[in-house]
Design an enzyme around this catalytic site. Sequence first.
Site, PDB file in Angstrom:
ATOM      1  N   CYS A   1       0.732  -0.749   0.021  1.00 20.16           N
ATOM      2  CA  CYS A   1       0.157  -0.069  -0.003  1.00 20.16           C
ATOM      3  C   CYS A   1       0.919   1.299  -0.177  1.00 20.16           C
ATOM      4  CB  CYS A   1      -1.203   0.146   1.053  1.00 20.16           C
ATOM      5  SG  CYS A   1      -1.348   1.038   1.356  1.00 20.16           S
TER       6      CYS A   1
ATOM      7  N   HIS B   1      -1.839  -4.585 -10.463  1.00 21.95           N
ATOM      8  CA  HIS B   1      -2.777  -3.828 -11.405  1.00 21.95           C
ATOM      9  C   HIS B   1      -2.731  -3.787 -12.763  1.00 21.95           C
ATOM     10  CE1 HIS B   1      -1.978  -0.666  -7.674  1.00 21.95           C
ATOM     11  NE2 HIS B   1      -1.081  -1.335  -8.037  1.00 21.95           N
TER      12      HIS B   1
ATOM     13  N   GLU C   1      -9.746  -0.137  -5.811  1.00 19.95           N
ATOM     14  CA  GLU C   1      -9.000  -0.778  -4.716  1.00 19.95           C
ATOM     15  C   GLU C   1      -9.650  -2.062  -4.250  1.00 19.95           C
ATOM     16  OE1 GLU C   1      -5.617   0.286  -2.211  1.00 19.95           O
ATOM     17  OE2 GLU C   1      -6.677   2.599  -3.053  1.00 19.95           O
TER      18      GLU C   1
ATOM     19  N   CYS D   1      -4.643   5.670  -4.169  1.00 23.30           N
ATOM     20  CA  CYS D   1      -3.637   5.130  -4.213  1.00 23.30           C
ATOM     21  C   CYS D   1      -2.647   4.817  -5.022  1.00 23.30           C
ATOM     22  CB  CYS D   1      -5.257   4.027  -5.448  1.00 23.30           C
ATOM     23  SG  CYS D   1      -3.792   2.452  -5.420  1.00 23.30           S
TER      24      CYS D   1
ATOM     25  N   GLY E   1      -0.935   2.447  -7.255  1.00 16.32           N
ATOM     26  CA  GLY E   1      -2.066   2.389  -8.638  1.00 16.32           C
ATOM     27  C   GLY E   1      -1.645   4.101  -9.222  1.00 16.32           C
TER      28      GLY E   1
END
Length: 300
Positions: free
Chosen positions: A85, A181, A230, A239, A242
Amino acid sequence: MSTSSSNTGRKIRFTKMHGAGNDFIVLNGIDQDLSSITRKQWQTLAHRQFGIGADQILIVEKATRPDADFRYRIFNSDGGEVEQCGNGSRCFVRFVLDQGLSTKNPLRVEVAHTVLTLRSHPDGQVEVDMGAPIFEHNQIPFNTSGLASMQEFQEMLYALPLDHPASHDSFVGVLSMGNPHAVQVVTDLESAPVLEEGPEIEKHSAFPKRVNAGYMQMLNRNEIKLRVYERGAGETLACGTGACAAVVSGIRRGLLDSPVKVHTRGGDLLIAWGGIINNVAQSVIMTGPAATAFEGETQI
């Protein structure tokens, strides 16, 4: 603040933080025992009506390897543990420094598969060496069987057959930033079908461990807008991984030049990537905010 999710009556201390609007419950797992908390209790803590409310829960723990100062674990709001994260890592270093758990700067922090280097700047921004992106399908993991593909500059794009909207194939760039992703380019971010497509992409059969669905709109070669649905949390205001994945994919598609300012709904992130040099993918560097909202004690 008191939130009951079981009859144990045990209290835990927490800090509520956010990185560009991506919000977290941060727990000190060094000074309090969190080992018996169940998935349902994680869900209740993250619930915005019945708990504290958060996109993810971060746990600070002692390192298990000699080259790290701390370890941290991440649980999504659905109670499932995940590998990485980005916004959380910035909040992690701010928490550790603010709580007096360390005076080191930079810090080396152990996550699921690697060690991150985190540096706090005097202006409050936090810089994170996110490590190198991963493109090998078996490591993402990503199964291309039966998927149409096309090459765009250095990036291979894959079509994901989807039910929503009907008769639409989303061509995505796929990579891992420690978590998987799937990134696609859209012309207008506000009207992009993030909430309609996102859940379907997240659980698409091509991704054995599910995936984060990213939607980016190009503004210029050094600036994008981004929304991410997410894995295990739904759409969030920002994110970090991301943003890293989107920039890497955009550079590989020949659409972007490093560094790139990423505008999310919660704030801006700066992402830098040096590409692939001598067949070695360089580390992605992310810089952005990390802030404490409040501290408290809750019952589980």
